[in-house]
Motif scaffolding. Structure first.
Motif, PDB file in Angstrom:
ATOM      1  N   LYS A  92     -21.808 -19.976 -36.001  1.00 37.07           N
ATOM      2  CA  LYS A  92     -23.062 -20.354 -36.693  1.00 37.07           C
ATOM      3  C   LYS A  92     -23.732 -19.130 -37.341  1.00 37.07           C
ATOM      4  O   LYS A  92     -24.927 -18.853 -37.132  1.00 37.07           O
ATOM      5  CB  LYS A  92     -24.058 -21.013 -35.722  1.00 37.07           C
ATOM      6  CG  LYS A  92     -23.539 -22.277 -35.071  1.00 37.07           C
ATOM      7  CD  LYS A  92     -23.985 -23.487 -35.846  1.00 37.07           C
ATOM      8  CE  LYS A  92     -23.068 -24.683 -35.739  1.00 37.07           C
ATOM      9  NZ  LYS A  92     -22.717 -25.332 -36.976  1.00 37.07           N
ATOM     10  N   ASN A 100     -25.353 -16.424 -40.057  1.00 30.80           N
ATOM     11  CA  ASN A 100     -26.054 -16.278 -41.329  1.00 30.80           C
ATOM     12  C   ASN A 100     -25.175 -15.345 -42.147  1.00 30.80           C
ATOM     13  O   ASN A 100     -25.065 -14.155 -41.851  1.00 30.80           O
ATOM     14  CB  ASN A 100     -27.436 -15.654 -41.064  1.00 30.80           C
ATOM     15  CG  ASN A 100     -28.170 -15.267 -42.352  1.00 30.80           C
ATOM     16  OD1 ASN A 100     -27.569 -15.185 -43.427  1.00 30.80           O
ATOM     17  ND2 ASN A 100     -29.464 -15.010 -42.226  1.00 30.80           N
ATOM     18  N   LEU A 124     -22.419 -23.916 -46.561  1.00 25.33           N
ATOM     19  CA  LEU A 124     -23.517 -24.875 -46.374  1.00 25.33           C
ATOM     20  C   LEU A 124     -22.994 -26.168 -45.746  1.00 25.33           C
ATOM     21  O   LEU A 124     -23.617 -26.732 -44.836  1.00 25.33           O
ATOM     22  CB  LEU A 124     -24.192 -25.190 -47.717  1.00 25.33           C
ATOM     23  CG  LEU A 124     -25.032 -24.058 -48.344  1.00 25.33           C
ATOM     24  CD1 LEU A 124     -25.425 -24.402 -49.780  1.00 25.33           C
ATOM     25  CD2 LEU A 124     -26.289 -23.775 -47.506  1.00 25.33           C
ATOM     26  N   GLY A 161     -22.722 -26.364 -42.227  1.00 27.16           N
ATOM     27  CA  GLY A 161     -24.015 -26.462 -41.544  1.00 27.16           C
ATOM     28  C   GLY A 161     -24.633 -25.115 -41.233  1.00 27.16           C
ATOM     29  O   GLY A 161     -25.546 -25.014 -40.409  1.00 27.16           O
ATOM     30  N   ASN A 162     -24.149 -24.087 -41.884  1.00 26.43           N
ATOM     31  CA  ASN A 162     -24.640 -22.746 -41.557  1.00 26.43           C
ATOM     32  C   ASN A 162     -25.580 -22.182 -42.625  1.00 26.43           C
ATOM     33  O   ASN A 162     -25.611 -22.664 -43.755  1.00 26.43           O
ATOM     34  CB  ASN A 162     -23.452 -21.814 -41.341  1.00 26.43           C
ATOM     35  CG  ASN A 162     -22.713 -22.204 -40.068  1.00 26.43           C
ATOM     36  OD1 ASN A 162     -23.335 -22.596 -39.075  1.00 26.43           O
ATOM     37  ND2 ASN A 162     -21.394 -22.140 -40.087  1.00 26.43           N
ATOM     38  N   TYR A 163     -26.320 -21.128 -42.231  1.00 26.69           N
ATOM     39  CA  TYR A 163     -27.339 -20.539 -43.105  1.00 26.69           C
ATOM     40  C   TYR A 163     -26.691 -19.623 -44.144  1.00 26.69           C
ATOM     41  O   TYR A 163     -25.945 -18.702 -43.808  1.00 26.69           O
ATOM     42  CB  TYR A 163     -28.344 -19.749 -42.264  1.00 26.69           C
ATOM     43  CG  TYR A 163     -29.578 -19.339 -43.043  1.00 26.69           C
ATOM     44  CD1 TYR A 163     -30.704 -20.164 -43.059  1.00 26.69           C
ATOM     45  CD2 TYR A 163     -29.609 -18.162 -43.768  1.00 26.69           C
ATOM     46  CE1 TYR A 163     -31.840 -19.799 -43.775  1.00 26.69           C
ATOM     47  CE2 TYR A 163     -30.742 -17.791 -44.488  1.00 26.69           C
ATOM     48  CZ  TYR A 163     -31.851 -18.613 -44.487  1.00 26.69           C
ATOM     49  OH  TYR A 163     -32.972 -18.260 -45.200  1.00 26.69           O
ATOM     50  N   GLN A 166     -32.207 -23.858 -44.929  1.00 23.60           N
ATOM     51  CA  GLN A 166     -30.799 -23.545 -44.609  1.00 23.60           C
ATOM     52  C   GLN A 166     -30.223 -22.475 -45.542  1.00 23.60           C
ATOM     53  O   GLN A 166     -29.049 -22.118 -45.453  1.00 23.60           O
ATOM     54  CB  GLN A 166     -29.951 -24.827 -44.686  1.00 23.60           C
ATOM     55  CG  GLN A 166     -28.648 -24.703 -43.879  1.00 23.60           C
ATOM     56  CD  GLN A 166     -27.629 -25.799 -44.200  1.00 23.60           C
ATOM     57  OE1 GLN A 166     -27.980 -26.942 -44.466  1.00 23.60           O
ATOM     58  NE2 GLN A 166     -26.346 -25.434 -44.154  1.00 23.60           N
TER      59      GLN A 166
END
Ligand code: FAD
Length: 305
Positions: free
Chosen positions: A178, A180, A214, A217-219, A246
């Motif tokens: 997960k 960034n 994206l 589901g990640n930043y 996000q």
């Protein structure tokens, strides 16, 4: 002509003699357009000004070409001090750093130890840290260290370059952590064995990677000055109902300032990458390589000095 200039500036950015001369003589030749100051304290007013305009900041302690443990330690302590000041001064800012400035080429133990000390200090005051990505031969080890450290330190991110063939796999491998991830096109001169030689392919891959990250589901930290990329991402997030929290846009200090502010006005989060430090030379040359039009500005700066 553009290509000759670009290659020339990239070549100069890697020249160690020019780098040490630049360090000796200080921030010059119009470099202050792109570099906030030679130390963190003198960069604080610039960060405050950006924050006041609604822009978040990532600070980058410039430091390349180091060869001794002492220099790596000095850079580590400088970064820790800057992180502490950032928190004390309540700046809307985080830290970006380059592993080569912390001993990447000296030893694996040294770099891991320096990173752990920085991340422990950053975690204590709630400051996020991003590891910049350097040239391709250092990519694998950077990502390995990132994976190892990310399990112990939540507030850590890194960078993926769309010019590398490997990047799609890297995004997928990193997804379970997960992370960034800052997605960039890539700033180094890489051979066609590892990187797309054509800009069109780099651009195409850029959009593909941002959308993939994206979709995982990640930043995403979408770091580009390219209107085509920015507009395509805005269209994509609107169409796919991707929440505003996000992703963020990132641009370099001094570049496309109007577009930065326009994005803020449109309600997007924008972070400006503000470099500081005595090792400004390589960074400055890479900016000139990207856009030789900046040379005109620099020449004016040289005449004024
Ligand atoms: P390009 O493809 O270079 O240019 C497309 C268009 O953007 C141009 O036609 C022009 O309209 C506009 N544009 C681009 N540059 C300028 C400029 N200087 N002035 C005015 N307009 C311009 N690279 C790494 O390899 N590792 C990193 O860790 C890294 N971190 C970065 C962090 C941030 C916040 C940013 C913004 C970039 C970072 N980069 C990094 C650099 C990146 O890889 C590119 O080299 C750089 O952003 C140029 O690519 P671009 O996407 O902006 O647009």
């Amino acid at each position: 002509m553009e290509k000759v200039l670009r290659d020339g500036f990239i070549y100069m950015s890697q020249n160690k003699t020019l780098n040490s001369l630049a360090k000796k003589y200080g921030l010059r030749f119009g470099a202050s357009r792109f570099v906030a100051g030679e130390d963190f304290k003198t960069s604080v007013p610039t960060i405050r000004e950006l924050n006041a305009k609604g822009l978040s900041v990532t600070v980058d302690h410039l430091g390349e070409f180091i060869t001794t443990v002492e220099e790596a330690t000095e850079n580590r302590d400088e970064i820790i001090r800057a992180i502490e000041i950032m928190a004390e001064e309540k700046l809307d800012a985080y830290m970006s750093l380059k592993l080569t400035s912390l001993g990447f080429d000296i030893s694996d133990e040294l770099i891991e130890d320096n990173m752990r000390q920085i991340l422990t200090a950053a975690q204590a005051v709630g400051v996020f840290v991003a590891i910049d990505m350097e040239d391709e031969p250092r990519c694998e080890k950077t990502l390995e260290l990132f994976k190892k450290l990310k399990t112990d330190f939540e507030g850590l991110g890194t960078v993926i370059q769309s010019y590398l063939y490997r990047s799609e796999d890297d995004i997928n491998h990193l997804a379970p952590l997960k992370p960034n991830l800052r997605i960039v096109k890539g700033a180094y001169k890489e051979p066609a064995t590892v990187a797309f030689p054509e800009k069109e392919d780099v651009d195409h891959n850029y959009l593909k990677l941002v959308k993939l990250h994206l979709a995982n589901g990640n930043y995403a930290s979408i770091a580009t000055h390219d209107d085509h990329m920015i507009d395509a991402i805005i269209e994509h997030v609107k169409l796919n109902d991707i929440p505003l929290d996000q992703f963020e846009f990132q641009m370099l200090y001094g570049i496309r300032v109007e577009r930065q502010l326009e994005l803020v006005r449109q309600g997007y989060k924008v972070r400006v990458y503000v470099p500081y430090g005595r090792d400004w030379y390589g960074y400055f040359m890479r900016r000139l390589a990207e856009r030789p039009a900046n040379v005109a500005f620099v020449l004016k700066g040289m005449v004024k000095k």
